[in-house]
Motif scaffolding. Structure first.
Motif, short mmCIF file in Angstrom:
data_model
loop_
_atom_site.label_atom_id
_atom_site.label_comp_id
_atom_site.label_asym_id
_atom_site.label_seq_id
_atom_site.Cartn_x
_atom_site.Cartn_y
_atom_site.Cartn_z
N MET A 39 0.87 -1.18 0.00
CA MET A 39 0.00 0.00 0.00
C MET A 39 0.91 1.23 0.00
SD MET A 39 -2.62 -1.18 3.01
CE MET A 39 -4.07 -0.29 2.52
N LYS A 82 -7.46 9.07 -3.10
CA LYS A 82 -8.18 7.92 -2.54
C LYS A 82 -8.62 8.22 -1.11
CE LYS A 82 -7.70 4.59 -5.71
NZ LYS A 82 -6.51 3.78 -5.95
N ASP A 124 -2.42 7.85 -4.24
CA ASP A 124 -1.84 6.53 -4.36
C ASP A 124 -0.58 6.54 -5.24
OD1 ASP A 124 -2.67 6.63 -6.97
OD2 ASP A 124 -4.24 5.10 -6.78
N TYR A 125 -0.09 5.38 -5.58
CA TYR A 125 1.16 5.21 -6.36
C TYR A 125 1.11 5.99 -7.68
CZ TYR A 125 5.15 2.51 -8.22
OH TYR A 125 6.38 2.12 -8.72
#
Ligand code: NI
Length: 174
Positions: A73, A122, A116-117
């Motif tokens: 994560m 999110k 996020d990546y």
């Protein structure tokens, strides 16, 4: 991916407040890859960028069962939106406070907003181990370690022990 050196207490860098990331680009993704590799290598379940000396608001975690499959994560610029007034207790450790453990109370659930990546926004509703872990990691972004929640005496004893470990000189018999 490169395994980096994890900084350990006492170290002033760990007390720095990390800075927000402007954009999640290749440099940030490279950093997240290195952080994850470093975390797996050290057998941890969470790592903040400042723990490898980079003052950016980036966290990686994997609280899954590693024997089955990796479940990485990534959290960039995480913000806690809601915290439960109910608390839960875990015995916490930290890769930057090696071999030391203590019980810490934290809100049992929380809502986190983050990128996020890929830089997408999110929202995550966390509970249980996930809630505790993300709160522990987010403390790192503020320069806070779990030992800061302990009594002065207990904290002092731990820091003293760690300093001793660090300054240990190799003994040779010739
Ligand atoms: Ni930690």
């Amino acid at each position: 991916m490169t395994v980096k050196t994890i900084l350990t207490e006492p170290n002033k860098i760990l007390r720095q407040v990390s800075l927000p990331v402007e954009k999640v680009g290749n440099e940030e993704r490279q950093l997240m890859d290195d952080m994850l590799e470093t975390m797996y290598d050290a057998k941890g379940i969470g790592l903040a960028a400042i723990q490898i000396g980079v003052p950016k608001r980036i966290i990686v975690m994997d609280i899954g069962n590693r024997e089955k499959e990796k479940e990485p994560m990534y959290f960039v610029n995480p913000i806690i939106k809601n915290k439960n007034s109910e608390h839960s207790t875990y015995e916490e450790g930290c890769l930057s406070v090696p071999n030391q453990f203590a019980e810490v109370n934290r809100p049992s659930t929380c809502e986190i907003e983050f990128l996020d990546y890929n830089g997408n926004k999110k929202i995550l509703n966390a509970s249980g181990l996930l809630a505790t872990c993300i709160q522990h990691e987010m403390d790192h972004l503020e320069g806070i370690l779990f030992i800061d929640y302990l009594s002065k005496l207990k904290k002092m004893m731990i820091v003293k022990k760690l300093s001793k470990q660090k300054n240990k000189i190799d003994r040779i018999i010739v």
